[in-house]
Scaffold this motif. Structure first.
Motif, PDB file in Angstrom:
ATOM      1  N   MET A  55       0.870  -1.398   0.068  1.00 47.89           N
ATOM      2  CA  MET A  55      -0.033   0.047  -0.040  1.00 47.89           C
ATOM      3  C   MET A  55       0.940   1.138  -0.062  1.00 47.89           C
ATOM      4  O   MET A  55       1.508   1.492   0.980  1.00 47.89           O
ATOM      5  CB  MET A  55      -0.904  -0.091   1.304  1.00 47.89           C
ATOM      6  N   SER A  65       4.444  -6.264   1.502  1.00 50.44           N
ATOM      7  CA  SER A  65       4.443  -7.164   0.159  1.00 50.44           C
ATOM      8  C   SER A  65       5.359  -8.253   0.288  1.00 50.44           C
ATOM      9  O   SER A  65       5.007  -9.388   0.072  1.00 50.44           O
ATOM     10  CB  SER A  65       4.290  -6.312  -1.004  1.00 50.44           C
ATOM     11  N   ASN A  93      -2.442 -11.949   7.590  1.00 52.48           N
ATOM     12  CA  ASN A  93      -2.812 -10.643   8.143  1.00 52.48           C
ATOM     13  C   ASN A  93      -2.252 -10.516   9.347  1.00 52.48           C
ATOM     14  O   ASN A  93      -1.831  -9.274   9.672  1.00 52.48           O
ATOM     15  CB  ASN A  93      -4.462 -10.668   8.199  1.00 52.48           C
ATOM     16  N   THR A 111      -0.629  -4.580   2.623  1.00 54.29           N
ATOM     17  CA  THR A 111      -0.574  -4.920   1.318  1.00 54.29           C
ATOM     18  C   THR A 111      -1.868  -5.619   0.707  1.00 54.29           C
ATOM     19  O   THR A 111      -2.433  -6.397   1.690  1.00 54.29           O
ATOM     20  CB  THR A 111       0.720  -5.920   1.239  1.00 54.29           C
ATOM     21  N   THR A 112      -1.901  -5.371  -0.557  1.00 58.90           N
ATOM     22  CA  THR A 112      -3.140  -6.442  -0.890  1.00 58.90           C
ATOM     23  C   THR A 112      -2.347  -7.710  -1.428  1.00 58.90           C
ATOM     24  O   THR A 112      -1.159  -7.878  -1.690  1.00 58.90           O
ATOM     25  CB  THR A 112      -4.009  -5.722  -2.214  1.00 58.90           C
ATOM     26  N   GLY A 129      -8.185  -7.476  -1.111  1.00 58.17           N
ATOM     27  CA  GLY A 129      -7.657  -6.129  -1.657  1.00 58.17           C
ATOM     28  C   GLY A 129      -8.253  -5.893  -3.025  1.00 58.17           C
ATOM     29  O   GLY A 129      -9.233  -6.578  -3.341  1.00 58.17           O
ATOM     30  N   LEU A 160     -10.455   1.300   0.100  1.00 58.55           N
ATOM     31  CA  LEU A 160     -10.094  -0.293   0.149  1.00 58.55           C
ATOM     32  C   LEU A 160     -10.805  -0.877   1.264  1.00 58.55           C
ATOM     33  O   LEU A 160     -10.787  -0.049   2.299  1.00 58.55           O
ATOM     34  CB  LEU A 160      -8.542  -0.340   0.015  1.00 58.55           C
ATOM     35  N   GLN A 162     -10.575  -4.137   2.590  1.00 58.17           N
ATOM     36  CA  GLN A 162      -9.696  -5.467   2.660  1.00 58.17           C
ATOM     37  C   GLN A 162      -8.320  -5.445   2.549  1.00 58.17           C
ATOM     38  O   GLN A 162      -7.992  -4.991   1.332  1.00 58.17           O
ATOM     39  CB  GLN A 162     -10.432  -6.903   2.224  1.00 58.17           C
ATOM     40  N   CYS A 163      -7.341  -5.551   3.546  1.00 55.68           N
ATOM     41  CA  CYS A 163      -5.887  -5.592   3.025  1.00 55.68           C
ATOM     42  C   CYS A 163      -5.119  -6.593   4.054  1.00 55.68           C
ATOM     43  O   CYS A 163      -6.009  -6.908   5.146  1.00 55.68           O
ATOM     44  CB  CYS A 163      -5.341  -4.348   2.916  1.00 55.68           C
ATOM     45  N   GLY A 166      -2.109  -2.971   7.519  1.00 53.45           N
ATOM     46  CA  GLY A 166      -3.064  -1.870   6.997  1.00 53.45           C
ATOM     47  C   GLY A 166      -3.862  -1.322   8.148  1.00 53.45           C
ATOM     48  O   GLY A 166      -4.450  -0.231   7.583  1.00 53.45           O
TER      49      GLY A 166
END
Length: 173
Positions: A55, A65, A93, A111-112, A129, A160, A162-163, A166
């Motif tokens: 992100m 990531s 997560n 991050t997605t 994401g 956004l 969901q991720c 974050g």
């Protein structure tokens, strides 16, 4: 034995100066601005093919990531079905969230992620994401994922929903 040709690509986009994406396929990984990876795989066991998009509006997107892909690739041998894949994504997560607590520079890093889990008998697409998964059919790309994004006006960019990581407090995905 199942043979898969996979290509994963990412792009810096129009709003950021750097690319915080990480791509992982089986035991291969690439990071950064020219993130592109193509491999032919003979699938004999559980295999992950994924892109994590750090992100960019948050500090530590590249770290998030890279951590997500590294952790998922290390765990791919333990994924035996869709439920264990879901458990690994939930663990990711938590891992990204906990890492964000270790340094003020990484507060709310996230991050997605999107990709495929492939075994000799099953295939499952996943995403958390707004990173999309496509299938190439008869020369056309068909989007197979649903973005986790809320759009106020029904078009354009949105929020956004969901991720991985974050947030400043832990949330479920």
């Amino acid at each position: 034995m199942l043979t898969v040709r996979a290509s994963l690509r990412s792009h810096v986009g129009l709003e950021r100066a750097t690319n915080q994406d990480t791509i992982g396929i089986a035991h291969f990984m690439t990071i950064g601005s020219s993130a592109y990876l193509t491999v032919d795989l003979e699938v004999e066991e559980s295999t992950i093919l994924a892109v994590a998009d750090g992100m960019g509006g948050h500090l530590g997107g590249e770290t998030a990531s890279r951590l997500a892909i590294t952790t998922l690739l290390e765990a791919q041998d333990s994924i035996s079905d869709v439920d264990s894949l879901r458990d690994q994504l939930t663990n990711l997560n938590t891992t990204v969230f906990r890492e964000s607590l270790l340094s003020p520079e990484r507060t709310a890093m996230g991050t997605t992620i999107n990709g495929l889990w492939v075994s000799p008998k099953e295939l499952c697409a996943f995403n958390v994401g707004d990173s999309a998964t496509y299938e190439l059919v008869d020369g056309y790309l068909i989007k197979r994922s649903v973005d986790d994004v809320r759009r106020e006006d029904g078009a354009g960019s949105g929020t956004l929903t969901q991720c991985l990581g974050g947030t400043r407090t832990p949330v479920s995905i």
